[in-house]
Design a protein around this motif. Sequence first.
Motif, mmCIF file in Angstrom:
data_model
loop_
_atom_site.group_PDB
_atom_site.id
_atom_site.type_symbol
_atom_site.label_atom_id
_atom_site.label_comp_id
_atom_site.label_asym_id
_atom_site.label_seq_id
_atom_site.Cartn_x
_atom_site.Cartn_y
_atom_site.Cartn_z
ATOM 1 N N THR A 1 0.800 -1.225 0.000
ATOM 2 C CA THR A 1 0.000 0.000 0.000
ATOM 3 C C THR A 1 0.830 1.271 0.000
ATOM 4 O O THR A 1 0.320 2.345 -0.278
ATOM 5 N N ALA A 2 2.133 1.167 0.308
ATOM 6 C CA ALA A 2 2.982 2.353 0.417
ATOM 7 C C ALA A 2 3.518 2.784 -0.942
ATOM 8 O O ALA A 2 3.594 1.991 -1.886
ATOM 9 N N ARG A 3 3.896 4.039 -1.037
ATOM 10 C CA ARG A 3 4.551 4.592 -2.223
ATOM 11 C C ARG A 3 5.826 5.302 -1.770
ATOM 12 O O ARG A 3 5.828 5.991 -0.757
ATOM 13 N N ARG A 4 6.879 5.153 -2.544
ATOM 14 C CA ARG A 4 8.146 5.802 -2.212
ATOM 15 C C ARG A 4 8.280 7.091 -3.009
ATOM 16 O O ARG A 4 8.094 7.114 -4.223
ATOM 17 N N ILE A 5 8.607 8.171 -2.296
ATOM 18 C CA ILE A 5 8.841 9.474 -2.910
ATOM 19 C C ILE A 5 10.333 9.764 -2.773
ATOM 20 O O ILE A 5 10.804 10.096 -1.683
ATOM 21 N N GLY A 6 11.060 9.609 -3.860
ATOM 22 C CA GLY A 6 12.508 9.722 -3.763
ATOM 23 C C GLY A 6 13.084 8.500 -3.064
ATOM 24 O O GLY A 6 12.396 7.506 -2.843
ATOM 25 N N PRO A 7 14.357 8.547 -2.688
ATOM 26 C CA PRO A 7 15.001 7.358 -2.115
ATOM 27 C C PRO A 7 14.689 7.106 -0.650
ATOM 28 O O PRO A 7 14.861 5.985 -0.173
ATOM 29 N N ASN A 8 14.181 8.114 0.103
ATOM 30 C CA ASN A 8 14.150 7.960 1.561
ATOM 31 C C ASN A 8 12.857 8.422 2.236
ATOM 32 O O ASN A 8 12.837 8.640 3.437
ATOM 33 N N LEU A 9 11.773 8.593 1.471
ATOM 34 C CA LEU A 9 10.474 8.922 2.059
ATOM 35 C C LEU A 9 9.434 7.952 1.539
ATOM 36 O O LEU A 9 9.256 7.799 0.332
ATOM 37 N N ALA A 10 8.728 7.299 2.465
ATOM 38 C CA ALA A 10 7.640 6.390 2.104
ATOM 39 C C ALA A 10 6.333 6.940 2.660
ATOM 40 O O ALA A 10 6.274 7.409 3.800
ATOM 41 N N LEU A 11 5.292 6.890 1.848
ATOM 42 C CA LEU A 11 3.976 7.366 2.242
ATOM 43 C C LEU A 11 2.982 6.217 2.172
ATOM 44 O O LEU A 11 2.937 5.471 1.194
ATOM 45 N N ALA A 12 2.177 6.094 3.225
ATOM 46 C CA ALA A 12 1.059 5.158 3.215
ATOM 47 C C ALA A 12 -0.185 5.945 3.607
ATOM 48 O O ALA A 12 -0.217 6.561 4.677
ATOM 49 N N ALA A 13 -1.170 5.948 2.732
ATOM 50 C CA ALA A 13 -2.342 6.794 2.942
ATOM 51 C C ALA A 13 -3.604 6.018 2.588
ATOM 52 O O ALA A 13 -3.582 4.806 2.384
ATOM 53 N N ASN A 14 -4.707 6.738 2.536
ATOM 54 C CA ASN A 14 -5.998 6.176 2.167
ATOM 55 C C ASN A 14 -6.669 7.098 1.167
ATOM 56 O O ASN A 14 -6.588 8.318 1.294
ATOM 57 N N ARG A 15 -7.316 6.521 0.187
ATOM 58 C CA ARG A 15 -8.089 7.335 -0.756
ATOM 59 C C ARG A 15 -9.522 7.518 -0.280
ATOM 60 O O ARG A 15 -10.177 8.489 -0.631
ATOM 61 N N GLU A 16 -10.016 6.599 0.540
ATOM 62 C CA GLU A 16 -11.395 6.657 1.004
ATOM 63 C C GLU A 16 -11.429 6.603 2.538
ATOM 64 O O GLU A 16 -10.556 6.003 3.158
#
Length: 270
Positions: A154-169
């Motif tokens: 479910t996570a997405r990596r933004i650049g080499p050192n930041l991971a985001l896990a969120a919800n669309r709903e």
Amino acid sequence: MVGTVQADRHQNTVHVVPEAGQKIARSVQDLNTVADAWHSLATTDLDSVTLEKDRIVGHLSGGEAHHFDMMRTRVLQQMRQNGWRRLAITSPTAGCGKSTVAVNLALSLRRQAEVRTVLLDCDLRRPSLARMLGIDGGMNLGACLRGDQEFAATARRIGPNLALAANREPALDAGEVFGGRYLPLALAAVDETFAPDVMIFDTPPMLLTHDLMSFAGHVDCVLLVAGAEMTTVKEIDLCERELATQTNVMGVVLNKCQHIGDGYGYDAYE
């Protein structure tokens, strides 16, 4: 055998001490495993138009980002001094800009190459981070915290050192998720696999739901965001007293950001 050679001058013997070498080998292996885990995350790009609209500046150097860089320095210093790694960001009520602060702080940390940061949208009833960053896709942090899905899925990596896990709903069972038995296991799995230096949790407003007080025991510290000309001293004092019973209050941020995206509100809370 991997080890350290030690000579005994009195007995003319040589001893091999394997522990030190083996610990080094395991350390290198662990570092490689963590690097592989980060590399395996699906990547995403930031939408500059959306960032500007939502007053997200933490990815920039200088200018308005300077304030968040100062916050980054102070947060890192305090967390390192105390051995803290999990930071929740909340506010007394809706509209104080806590999510804006959380995103900008995470993006400022991203510019610290040696710092691995994980940003989690734990405001499950009113998720906003994916929208604020202009990220599409089927992210579902709630499923991860319930034990139905692994973090990497479910996570997405933004650049080499930041991971985001969120919800669309929105998650209708937010209270059950925060009080569930699997939540600490899910967070421990993120710690074990990705070894983040800082985990930032964007959490619900304190005085509108019981969610944060169910969650506060799982973090090391909390940053309280107060809205200028809208948050009262009484509300701040109440939040600080309640938080102090479960975790550490890092401080209070007076936020003058007035922009909250369309459709964002807590009127449905009881």
